[in-house]
Design an enzyme around this catalytic site. Structure first.
Site, mmCIF file in Angstrom:
data_model
loop_
_atom_site.group_PDB
_atom_site.id
_atom_site.type_symbol
_atom_site.label_atom_id
_atom_site.label_comp_id
_atom_site.label_asym_id
_atom_site.label_seq_id
_atom_site.Cartn_x
_atom_site.Cartn_y
_atom_site.Cartn_z
ATOM 1 N N SER A 82 -27.927 59.137 31.412
ATOM 2 C CA SER A 82 -27.706 58.252 30.266
ATOM 3 C C SER A 82 -28.994 57.674 29.692
ATOM 4 O O SER A 82 -29.109 57.485 28.481
ATOM 5 C CB SER A 82 -26.771 57.106 30.664
ATOM 6 O OG SER A 82 -25.547 57.595 31.132
ATOM 7 N N HIS A 126 -28.773 52.059 30.346
ATOM 8 C CA HIS A 126 -28.684 52.476 28.954
ATOM 9 C C HIS A 126 -29.676 51.705 28.092
ATOM 10 O O HIS A 126 -30.325 52.279 27.212
ATOM 11 C CB HIS A 126 -27.260 52.249 28.436
ATOM 12 C CG HIS A 126 -26.227 53.067 29.153
ATOM 13 N ND1 HIS A 126 -24.871 52.852 29.023
ATOM 14 C CD2 HIS A 126 -26.348 54.111 30.020
ATOM 15 C CE1 HIS A 126 -24.203 53.734 29.761
ATOM 16 N NE2 HIS A 126 -25.089 54.493 30.379
#
Length: 271
Positions: free
Chosen positions: A133, A185
């Site tokens: 991610s 993230h």
């Protein structure tokens, strides 16, 4: 009708390889019953010198939903490889994928350190992060800066304006994957903006190979030091100056060896 799949693979070679590697690792993890704690990145593991986890955590997925989301987004972001006329292209993609993997992983550990040491949030001491991610969100952010008119396609039917994709995807991921790492993230987004805005720039083949070489060295030495895997072919011995270890690679079946000197273990002051 769209282009045949094999043609798109040919147009996105680096993206296709990354998807293949992540998928193969996911399959191996499932077959071997490997869990988060074996490959993931956590603050405690990093403080114990397990720097190799920055790499293994990036390419490992435990949840199939997480894998499908990341690989679907990554396939759409592979358009970067086709934008050589805008100064991007395959080399740019490879160079800055390496930057995203390494720097976003280091930033995750740094943010954990601040939250634990400054804000006394002990919860983050044992939080374990896995998944591609960081890189996916980094490329979303870079593309939103370099090509704001682009679209991000997810699962073949969901289309997001790339200019808002990093933060829209952050919310979307948190809904469908509750265990998703917000800090991971966010780290990818921060490094992505640093690259997109030119704060991190100048990567060429020389610097990419140099960075890759140091990454491999740190990876191997930290794996050896942690004792997680059995690396009998690698020995670290003191020489005249005890602060400078020597490295020996022994060839099987003969007495020949290769020796080289290196810097002191970077984890010595942290452990």
């Amino acid at each position: 009708m769209g282009k045949p799949l094999f043609y798109e693979i040919f147009e996105k070679p680096a993206t296709s390889c990354a998807i293949g590697i992540c998928s193969a690792i996911w399959f191996y993890i499932q077959k071997s019953n490997i869990g988060y704690s074996h490959v993931g990145l956590s603050y405690e593991a990093a403080m114990e010198g397990h720097y190799w986890r920055i790499i293994t955590s990036a390419f490992s997925h435990i949840s199939v939903i997480h894998l499908v989301f990341n690989m679907s987004a990554l396939w759409s972001l592979g358009v970067v490889e086709q934008l050589g006329h805008l100064g991007l292209g395959v080399q740019y993609y490879l160079h800055y994928t390496l930057v995203l993997v390494v720097l976003s992983g280091m930033l995750v550990v740094g943010m954990y350190h601040i939250l634990i040491q400054k804000f006394k949030l002990e919860y983050f001491r044992r939080v374990t992060a896995v998944g591609y991610s960081c890189v996916v969100f980094g490329w979303m952010t870079i593309l939103s800066v370099k090509q704001p008119s682009s679209k991000l396609n997810l699962f073949g039917f969901l289309s997001l304006p790339i200019s808002f994709a990093p933060f829209e995807s952050l919310i979307f991921t948190s809904i469908i994957v509750p265990q998703a790492s917000f800090i991971g993230h966010l780290s990818g987004i921060i490094v992505g903006y640093a690259v997109g805005w030119g704060l991190i720039h100048g990567m060429n083949n020389y610097w990419a190979v140099t960075m890759l070489g140091w990454t491999v060295l740190v990876f191997v030495f930290s794996v050896k030091k942690s004792g997680t895997f059995d690396l009998n072919f690698l020995e670290i011995e003191p020489v005249t100056d005890p602060s400078l270890p020597s490295v020996r690679f022994f060839a099987a079946g003969n007495g020949r060896s290769l020796q080289m000197s290196t810097l002191p273990d970077v984890g010595a002051d942290l452990v």
